[in-house]
Design an enzyme around this catalytic site. Sequence first.
Site, PDB file in Angstrom:
ATOM      1  N   HIS A  67      27.425  32.756  31.541  1.00  0.00           N
ATOM      2  CA  HIS A  67      27.608  31.618  32.047  1.00  0.00           C
ATOM      3  C   HIS A  67      28.677  31.627  33.203  1.00  0.00           C
ATOM      4  O   HIS A  67      28.933  30.543  33.694  1.00  0.00           O
ATOM      5  CB  HIS A  67      28.324  30.694  31.021  1.00  0.00           C
ATOM      6  CG  HIS A  67      29.738  31.157  30.524  1.00  0.00           C
ATOM      7  ND1 HIS A  67      30.042  31.996  29.623  1.00  0.00           N
ATOM      8  CD2 HIS A  67      30.989  30.564  30.746  1.00  0.00           C
ATOM      9  CE1 HIS A  67      31.432  32.178  29.568  1.00  0.00           C
ATOM     10  NE2 HIS A  67      31.804  31.321  30.299  1.00  0.00           N
TER      11      HIS A  67
HETATM   12  C1  UD1 Z   1      34.422  26.755  31.565  1.00  0.00           C
HETATM   13  C2  UD1 Z   1      35.446  27.525  32.116  1.00  0.00           C
HETATM   14  C3  UD1 Z   1      35.321  29.045  31.776  1.00  0.00           C
HETATM   15  C4  UD1 Z   1      35.162  29.257  30.339  1.00  0.00           C
HETATM   16  C5  UD1 Z   1      33.676  28.263  29.912  1.00  0.00           C
HETATM   17  C6  UD1 Z   1      33.487  28.231  28.462  1.00  0.00           C
HETATM   18  C7  UD1 Z   1      36.725  26.707  34.042  1.00  0.00           C
HETATM   19  C8  UD1 Z   1      36.917  26.864  35.376  1.00  0.00           C
HETATM   20  N1  UD1 Z   1      35.736  27.492  33.598  1.00  0.00           N
HETATM   21  O1  UD1 Z   1      33.383  27.079  32.602  1.00  0.00           O
HETATM   22  O2  UD1 Z   1      36.330  29.755  31.955  1.00  0.00           O
HETATM   23  O3  UD1 Z   1      34.681  30.472  30.166  1.00  0.00           O
HETATM   24  O4  UD1 Z   1      33.961  26.943  30.353  1.00  0.00           O
HETATM   25  O5  UD1 Z   1      32.329  27.918  28.072  1.00  0.00           O
HETATM   26  O6  UD1 Z   1      37.402  25.904  33.561  1.00  0.00           O
HETATM   27  N2  UD1 Z   1      27.858  21.157  31.262  1.00  0.00           N
HETATM   28  C9  UD1 Z   1      27.305  20.633  30.434  1.00  0.00           C
HETATM   29  N3  UD1 Z   1      27.430  20.073  29.106  1.00  0.00           N
HETATM   30  C10 UD1 Z   1      28.783  20.624  28.821  1.00  0.00           C
HETATM   31  C11 UD1 Z   1      29.710  21.342  29.457  1.00  0.00           C
HETATM   32  C12 UD1 Z   1      29.070  21.864  30.777  1.00  0.00           C
HETATM   33  O7  UD1 Z   1      26.199  20.069  31.032  1.00  0.00           O
HETATM   34  O8  UD1 Z   1      29.115  20.089  27.515  1.00  0.00           O
HETATM   35  C13 UD1 Z   1      27.547  21.726  32.810  1.00  0.00           C
HETATM   36  C14 UD1 Z   1      27.840  20.633  33.542  1.00  0.00           C
HETATM   37  O9  UD1 Z   1      26.582  20.820  34.666  1.00  0.00           O
HETATM   38  C15 UD1 Z   1      29.179  21.134  34.084  1.00  0.00           C
HETATM   39  C16 UD1 Z   1      28.809  22.851  34.012  1.00  0.00           C
HETATM   40  O10 UD1 Z   1      28.066  22.935  32.980  1.00  0.00           O
HETATM   41  O11 UD1 Z   1      29.179  20.861  35.605  1.00  0.00           O
HETATM   42  C17 UD1 Z   1      30.045  23.759  34.024  1.00  0.00           C
HETATM   43  O12 UD1 Z   1      30.827  23.257  33.246  1.00  0.00           O
HETATM   44  P1  UD1 Z   1      32.419  23.392  33.557  1.00  0.00           P
HETATM   45  O13 UD1 Z   1      33.357  22.988  32.405  1.00  0.00           O
HETATM   46  O14 UD1 Z   1      32.682  23.037  34.794  1.00  0.00           O
HETATM   47  O15 UD1 Z   1      32.375  25.004  33.635  1.00  0.00           O
HETATM   48  P2  UD1 Z   1      32.022  26.364  32.802  1.00  0.00           P
HETATM   49  O16 UD1 Z   1      30.837  27.065  33.133  1.00  0.00           O
HETATM   50  O17 UD1 Z   1      31.482  25.653  31.238  1.00  0.00           O
HETATM   51  N1  UDP Z   2      29.909  30.592  21.063  1.00  0.00           N
HETATM   52  C1  UDP Z   2      29.437  29.854  20.105  1.00  0.00           C
HETATM   53  N2  UDP Z   2      27.885  29.883  20.325  1.00  0.00           N
HETATM   54  C2  UDP Z   2      27.350  30.269  21.363  1.00  0.00           C
HETATM   55  C3  UDP Z   2      28.259  30.937  22.503  1.00  0.00           C
HETATM   56  C4  UDP Z   2      29.577  31.105  22.335  1.00  0.00           C
HETATM   57  O1  UDP Z   2      29.971  29.376  19.367  1.00  0.00           O
HETATM   58  O2  UDP Z   2      26.109  29.919  21.686  1.00  0.00           O
HETATM   59  C5  UDP Z   2      31.364  30.781  20.960  1.00  0.00           C
HETATM   60  C6  UDP Z   2      31.961  32.373  20.856  1.00  0.00           C
HETATM   61  O3  UDP Z   2      32.757  32.427  19.719  1.00  0.00           O
HETATM   62  C7  UDP Z   2      32.857  32.502  22.157  1.00  0.00           C
HETATM   63  C8  UDP Z   2      33.202  31.048  22.390  1.00  0.00           C
HETATM   64  O4  UDP Z   2      32.350  30.330  21.954  1.00  0.00           O
HETATM   65  O5  UDP Z   2      33.941  33.392  21.916  1.00  0.00           O
HETATM   66  C9  UDP Z   2      33.647  30.986  23.829  1.00  0.00           C
HETATM   67  O6  UDP Z   2      32.488  31.369  24.561  1.00  0.00           O
HETATM   68  P1  UDP Z   2      32.367  31.140  26.126  1.00  0.00           P
HETATM   69  O7  UDP Z   2      31.454  32.350  26.458  1.00  0.00           O
HETATM   70  O8  UDP Z   2      31.814  29.708  26.617  1.00  0.00           O
HETATM   71  O9  UDP Z   2      33.857  31.194  26.763  1.00  0.00           O
HETATM   72  P2  UDP Z   2      34.636  32.384  27.397  1.00  0.00           P
HETATM   73  O10 UDP Z   2      35.299  33.077  25.999  1.00  0.00           O
HETATM   74  O11 UDP Z   2      33.984  33.218  28.082  1.00  0.00           O
HETATM   75  O12 UDP Z   2      35.694  31.712  28.081  1.00  0.00           O
END
Ligand code: UD1
Ligand code: UDP
Length: 353
Positions: free
Chosen positions: A210
């Site tokens: 991601h």
């Molecule tokens: C964010 C964090 C990242 C973390 C990750 C965990 C920042 C800069 N990044 O990245 O460090 O590893 O969360 O998963 O804060 N979206 C949905 N539904 C949701 C959430 C997100 O559709 O519930 C989609 C939206 O299009 C959104 C995109 O995902 O714009 C990115 O979400 P965002 O929270 O900006 O960043 P992550 O890639 O999730």
């Molecule tokens: N995770 C989960 N379901 C999934 C993928 C991840 O429950 O399908 C959990 C897992 O415990 C992981 C946490 O979500 O450590 C956070 O993961 P993510 O990769 O979103 O964030 P990061 O640790 O890279 O910030």
Amino acid sequence: MAVKSLKIITIVGARPQFIKAASVSRAFACEEGVDEILVHTGQHYDENMSAIFFRELDITEPVYNLALGGGSHGQMTGRMLEGLEAIYMKEKPDAVLVYGDTNSTLAGALAAVKLHIPIIHVEAGLRSFNRKMPEEINRILSDQLSDLLFCPTRESVKNLKTEGVTDGVHHVGDVMYDATLHAIERTKNNSNILEKYSLADKPYAFCTLHRAENTDDPERLASLLDFLEQEAKTRQIVFSVHPRTRKHLQECGFSPSGINMIDPVGYFELHTLLSHCDLVITDSGGVQKEAYFHRTPCITMRDETEWVETIQTGWNRLWTMPDWVGSRDQIPDYGNGDAAHIIVKIILDRFRS
Ligand code: UD1
Ligand code: UDP
């Protein structure tokens, strides 16, 4: 004598933060006189990116939910700053507690420091030394602003020292390890998920991807998918697809062959999948360590990692490395599963003395 009461505002917003906060909130709940106010920025909002973790991990409903997911970094962080500042001014907490390295972390810390509220940072000191990662900027700034810094590894303590941050720094272990032990206890004998994905008795790799640097560049995303397709020739791959990744796969018209793409799973299903797979392929910070917690080798789809001890001990390798190094030793850094209790004790000592 009555204990001095303590009001802490905890900021969460993204999936990893719900998991980290669950461990610490559970430890707070064992203490008298602690009023923890949970604030959800709304950065993650889908049912399986947010609500499921609250339900599974018995996290109390947030007192405030700002519902500020989506938008660019600047928009999201700016809107969070405004919303959080208003809450801090109303609640007047003794401290603000932030987790990890997301935009919610930075907004939580920045809004607090401007109001002279002490900041506690759990998962401090991690560095990738890649300033193009949004998380790296969030970490450096949050650490600089924090008063109490809880480090999961010895390397993270060293990183802070290099940046001149030594006051209030504690190596306490990793609250994600606490959370994993809790999940293992709760998921004993739960293998329905393997049947759900037709995995029982079959070797498979579990995959997540991601990171913005992997998903947002179509060429890079295509080469990661090529790598996965090669792996899929030797074993099944179950790929839990983050919404960011789903969006970019759709936009690019990519549908990798031989890979079982599933929606993000809940925390308990995740641990069941991790405990039965024979390889993890990921760019997640949390999942790299969870692979080690389940003693499963991991290939990290990044060009660097903050969790260097997983590489040094041979449990993890970057996809750019030809082989594992090291002899698969134990990693003492992450503690004994009591990091959250240690954190709470230090917080109480600091704010009640
Ligand atoms: C964010 C964090 C990242 C973390 C990750 C965990 C920042 C800069 N990044 O990245 O460090 O590893 O969360 O998963 O804060 N979206 C949905 N539904 C949701 C959430 C997100 O559709 O519930 C989609 C939206 O299009 C959104 C995109 O995902 O714009 C990115 O979400 P965002 O929270 O900006 O960043 P992550 O890639 O999730
Ligand atoms: N995770 C989960 N379901 C999934 C993928 C991840 O429950 O399908 C959990 C897992 O415990 C992981 C946490 O979500 O450590 C956070 O993961 P993510 O990769 O979103 O964030 P990061 O640790 O890279 O910030």
